[in-house]
Write a protein that holds these residues in place. Structure first.
Motif, short mmCIF file in Angstrom:
data_model
loop_
_atom_site.label_atom_id
_atom_site.label_comp_id
_atom_site.label_asym_id
_atom_site.label_seq_id
_atom_site.Cartn_x
_atom_site.Cartn_y
_atom_site.Cartn_z
N ALA A 17 0.83 -1.21 0.00
CA ALA A 17 0.00 0.00 0.00
C ALA A 17 0.86 1.26 0.00
N GLU A 18 2.00 1.19 0.71
CA GLU A 18 2.87 2.37 0.79
C GLU A 18 3.57 2.66 -0.54
N GLY A 19 3.59 1.67 -1.42
CA GLY A 19 4.15 1.86 -2.76
C GLY A 19 5.65 1.95 -2.78
N LEU A 20 6.16 2.54 -3.86
CA LEU A 20 7.61 2.59 -4.08
C LEU A 20 7.97 3.96 -4.63
N ALA A 21 9.03 4.56 -4.06
CA ALA A 21 9.58 5.81 -4.59
C ALA A 21 10.56 5.46 -5.70
N LEU A 22 10.31 5.96 -6.90
CA LEU A 22 11.12 5.60 -8.07
C LEU A 22 12.31 6.55 -8.25
N ASP A 23 13.28 6.10 -9.03
CA ASP A 23 14.44 6.94 -9.33
C ASP A 23 14.04 8.25 -10.00
N CYS A 24 12.94 8.24 -10.75
CA CYS A 24 12.53 9.45 -11.46
C CYS A 24 11.87 10.46 -10.53
N GLY A 25 11.65 10.09 -9.27
CA GLY A 25 11.08 11.02 -8.29
C GLY A 25 9.61 10.75 -7.98
N MET A 26 8.98 9.95 -8.80
CA MET A 26 7.56 9.67 -8.62
C MET A 26 7.37 8.51 -7.63
N VAL A 27 6.23 8.52 -6.96
CA VAL A 27 5.87 7.39 -6.08
C VAL A 27 4.72 6.64 -6.73
N ILE A 28 4.89 5.31 -6.87
CA ILE A 28 3.78 4.48 -7.33
C ILE A 28 3.19 3.79 -6.13
N ALA A 29 1.93 4.12 -5.81
CA ALA A 29 1.26 3.50 -4.65
C ALA A 29 -0.22 3.38 -4.95
N PRO A 30 -0.82 2.25 -4.66
CA PRO A 30 -0.15 1.02 -4.19
C PRO A 30 0.64 0.37 -5.31
N MET A 31 1.48 -0.58 -4.92
CA MET A 31 2.26 -1.31 -5.91
C MET A 31 2.08 -2.81 -5.67
N PRO A 65 5.39 5.52 -15.41
CA PRO A 65 6.64 6.29 -15.38
C PRO A 65 7.83 5.52 -15.93
N ASN A 66 8.86 6.24 -16.32
CA ASN A 66 10.13 5.61 -16.69
C ASN A 66 10.74 5.01 -15.44
N ILE A 67 11.12 3.77 -15.55
CA ILE A 67 11.69 3.09 -14.38
C ILE A 67 13.11 2.64 -14.69
N THR A 68 13.81 2.23 -13.66
CA THR A 68 15.20 1.78 -13.79
C THR A 68 15.33 0.35 -13.28
N ILE A 69 16.47 -0.26 -13.58
CA ILE A 69 16.76 -1.58 -13.03
C ILE A 69 16.76 -1.50 -11.50
N ARG A 70 17.25 -0.39 -10.95
CA ARG A 70 17.27 -0.24 -9.50
C ARG A 70 15.84 -0.20 -8.92
N ASP A 71 14.93 0.43 -9.65
CA ASP A 71 13.52 0.41 -9.21
C ASP A 71 12.99 -1.02 -9.16
N MET A 72 13.32 -1.80 -10.20
CA MET A 72 12.88 -3.21 -10.21
C MET A 72 13.41 -3.94 -8.98
N VAL A 73 14.67 -3.69 -8.66
CA VAL A 73 15.32 -4.38 -7.54
C VAL A 73 14.71 -3.94 -6.21
N ARG A 74 14.42 -2.66 -6.08
CA ARG A 74 13.78 -2.18 -4.85
C ARG A 74 12.41 -2.83 -4.65
N ALA A 75 11.68 -3.01 -5.74
CA ALA A 75 10.37 -3.68 -5.63
C ALA A 75 10.55 -5.12 -5.16
N GLN A 76 11.58 -5.79 -5.70
CA GLN A 76 11.85 -7.17 -5.27
C GLN A 76 12.24 -7.22 -3.80
N LYS A 77 12.99 -6.18 -3.34
CA LYS A 77 13.43 -6.16 -1.94
C LYS A 77 12.21 -6.07 -1.01
#
Lengths: 384, 384
Positions: B19-33, B129-141
């Motif tokens: 529910a808290e979502g994820l803060a992306l490298d581009c500055g945007m927050v996707i919530a929920p995720m 939004p444009n995402i990064t490999i690091r965003d993918m990894v943060r979601a996995q974490k």
């Protein structure tokens, strides 16, 4: 790809007309047939100094001087001219637009004729027959005959031009004193066929292609043809050349902005695609890539490439470029092995270059010296 | 490409919601995720036997067992199972669909939410939004945390999966005991960016893409996505693999018939393209290829790749395949050099194979022994 795109303008090319036409490998006769061509230098009185230059997939007869559509220099301008390797003070250079091309020779965008040779008031389009590299060479032979030249001092060409050189030497051995196939192969590989197929699929997928009948409403399949050019262009460059030219540099941005079109290599490719559609015809692209895919000189001679050159007296100079992955050195070596097996007179050089397949069109002094030296040596022997 | 094509069916994937979502490298927050995932094997009581498998561009969480859309075996079925290198009797395997993917994780084809997290009744589409490999990894974490796992025994993946492995080791070093980046690189090369751009251009050129809003009328840009897959597929194979598989063999013809579709390699590529569009989303393809292009782990660490691994205690096993020209051995060696400069515990092997980049998915006994041995050795040390 946003600028307006219009069909290729008609240009008043120099053309030779052959009313009797040409019998193609597929069994069809195209008559009449036109071969558009340019010449550079002067044919000597003995007619012994003619050198035929065969062009690659997307090039044309404008080897040197200004291109009538793009206004840019000819595609081999760096080595054609007085005192240059293709010395116009010494040689009479001929270059013909290939059969199936779109710069004045008979091809998909020229007016179709019925079996009696009567004009039908519409372009050939996709009704243009499937042609082969050998058909292209036979059309050139008609032109060379028309110019009153019995034997060419040299036949020279790179990439698909090199395929034509090999076909010339195999089909008309007595008409070729010296042959220089450059950055080419005796057959098109599975990988090269695959890349061509992607380009064709991109054109076929463009609704503006309209099943090949885009000429009906004056439009062109610009997006599909542009994508085809983009993928082909990658194969013309080496990984090193792309990295040196662009690396991961961003366009107009010092850090990742997450905007579209950020990498320089992307905008470069898009530019390549969008300028290409202003000088090339989509149905020609389909026709010529398929001719390349069909090419298999060994198969034309019972599966034995050396049989294509049996008894040849032509002098061969085979060259390749170390970073060319589209026509790698291994394919030139296969040609050299076949020539050796035919006891032909052949020299071979692999030029060290990191520019990829395109190297044969670029500033490569070692290559230019070698090619110029080979041709001059042959001219000396003939007393030209 | 003539069979009817429909949008991807919705499948009831196993999902973790954040529910808290994820803060992306581009500055945007996707919530929920949402993170869709599959697991194989059993987590032990000490929670020390978990291995995260990171998937490549067009794969998904269905590593093993039957794929819910295609009905085919999972993409790494050959090495996942009891007694196999990724031994499900010993390890607890986790694989999550990447952020931006199309198999249940939050991405372009999932329902868009407004900045307050309220569903908007339409998919994200190109508003994702444009995402990064690091965003993918943060979601996995977030998923790994949710599963109550403090430290992963291993993180393993090939190609884009390998990029995620490197990013995991750099971003969450204490959560990764062993890392196996396979057939990958620490940044995407100019040539790879160029090939991705061709695929994107093909999708953008398809009028059925409709500026990314194809979901509005239930259609999909099947032709553009198919061309994108075709060009990518060529890069996954080596020249040798294509030649061995197809050579210049003709389909259903013993000689050149001058019909369309004569070479086997062409019909194979077309088949690859047309089946792909039944299991993958075009906007996901755009999003994920761009994330790959952005990837540059050294740049994330001040231009010094070794700084990404400074002080690491993770054990690394780096592997590449000799005929892989998409992620050549030279790029794995660059990773190894950076790890050495960081005094990391690293072993490296280049597997002799003529199968190209796809080798990491295929029957390669030497590779399977090496990967399985590395993982088992690490498990032994941890007493798993």
């Amino acid at each position: 790809m946003s600028a307006p795109v219009v069909p290729l303008p008609q240009v008043d090319h120099q053309r030779a007309l052959f009313a009797e036409g040409l019998a193609l490998d597929c069994g069809m006769v195209i008559a009449p047939m036109a071969v558009a061509y340019e010449t550079y230098g002067t044919l000597n009185a003995a007619r012994t100094n003619a050198v035929l230059v065969c062009h690659a997939l997307t090039a044309d007869q404008y080897v040197s001087a200004t291109h009538p559509l793009t206004g840019r220099a000819g595609w081999w301008d760096t080595i054609v001219g007085p005192g240059l390797p293709l010395d116009t003070d010494r040689y009479f250079l001929i270059c013909a637009n290939v059969l199936g091309g779109c710069m004045g020779s008979t091809g998909p965008r020229e007016e179709m004729t019925d079996p009696e040779g009567r004009p039908m008031g519409r372009p050939w389009g996709t009704d243009f027959p499937n042609i082969t590299i050998r058909d292209m060479v036979r059309a050139q032979k008609l032109l060379v005959d028309r110019l009153g030249i019995e034997r060419l001092l040299g036949v020279i060409g790179g990439s698909m031009g090199g395929m034509q050189v090999l076909e010339w030497a195999a089909t008309f051995p007595d008409a070729v004193y010296a042959a220089a196939p450059i950055a080419t192969a005796a057959y098109h590989s599975a990988q090269n066929i695959a890349f061509n197929e992607v380009g064709r699929a991109a054109i076929h997928s463009d609704p503006d292609w309209r099943g090949g009948r885009y000429w009906e409403d004056g439009g062109i399949p610009a997006k599909g043809l542009s994508v085809a050019r983009m993928v082909a262009h990658i194969t013309y460059l080496s990984e090193q050349a792309l990295t040196r030219k662009f690396g991961r540099r961003l366009r107009g941005a010092s850090s990742l902005t997450f905007l579209e079109d950020v990498f320089e290599v992307e905008s470069y490719l898009r530019h390549q695609g969008s300028t290409f559609v202003r000088r090339f015809d989509a149905n020609s692209y389909l026709t010529i890539t398929r001719a390349m895919d069909y090419f298999d000189l060994g198969a034309e001679h019972g599966g034995d490439l050396s049989a294509a050159f049996r008894g040849t007296r032509t002098r061969f100079f085979v060259s390749s470029f170390s970073s060319d992955w589209l026509f790698p050195t291994s394919e030139s070596r296969a040609v050299v092995r076949a020539l050796n097996a035919a006891a032909a007179n052949v020299s071979f050089v692999e030029i060290a270059s990191d520019k990829g397949h395109d190297a044969f069109l670029l500033e490569e002094p070692d290559f230019h010296r070698a090619l110029g030296g080979f041709l001059a040596g042959c001219a000396d022997r003939l007393g030209v």
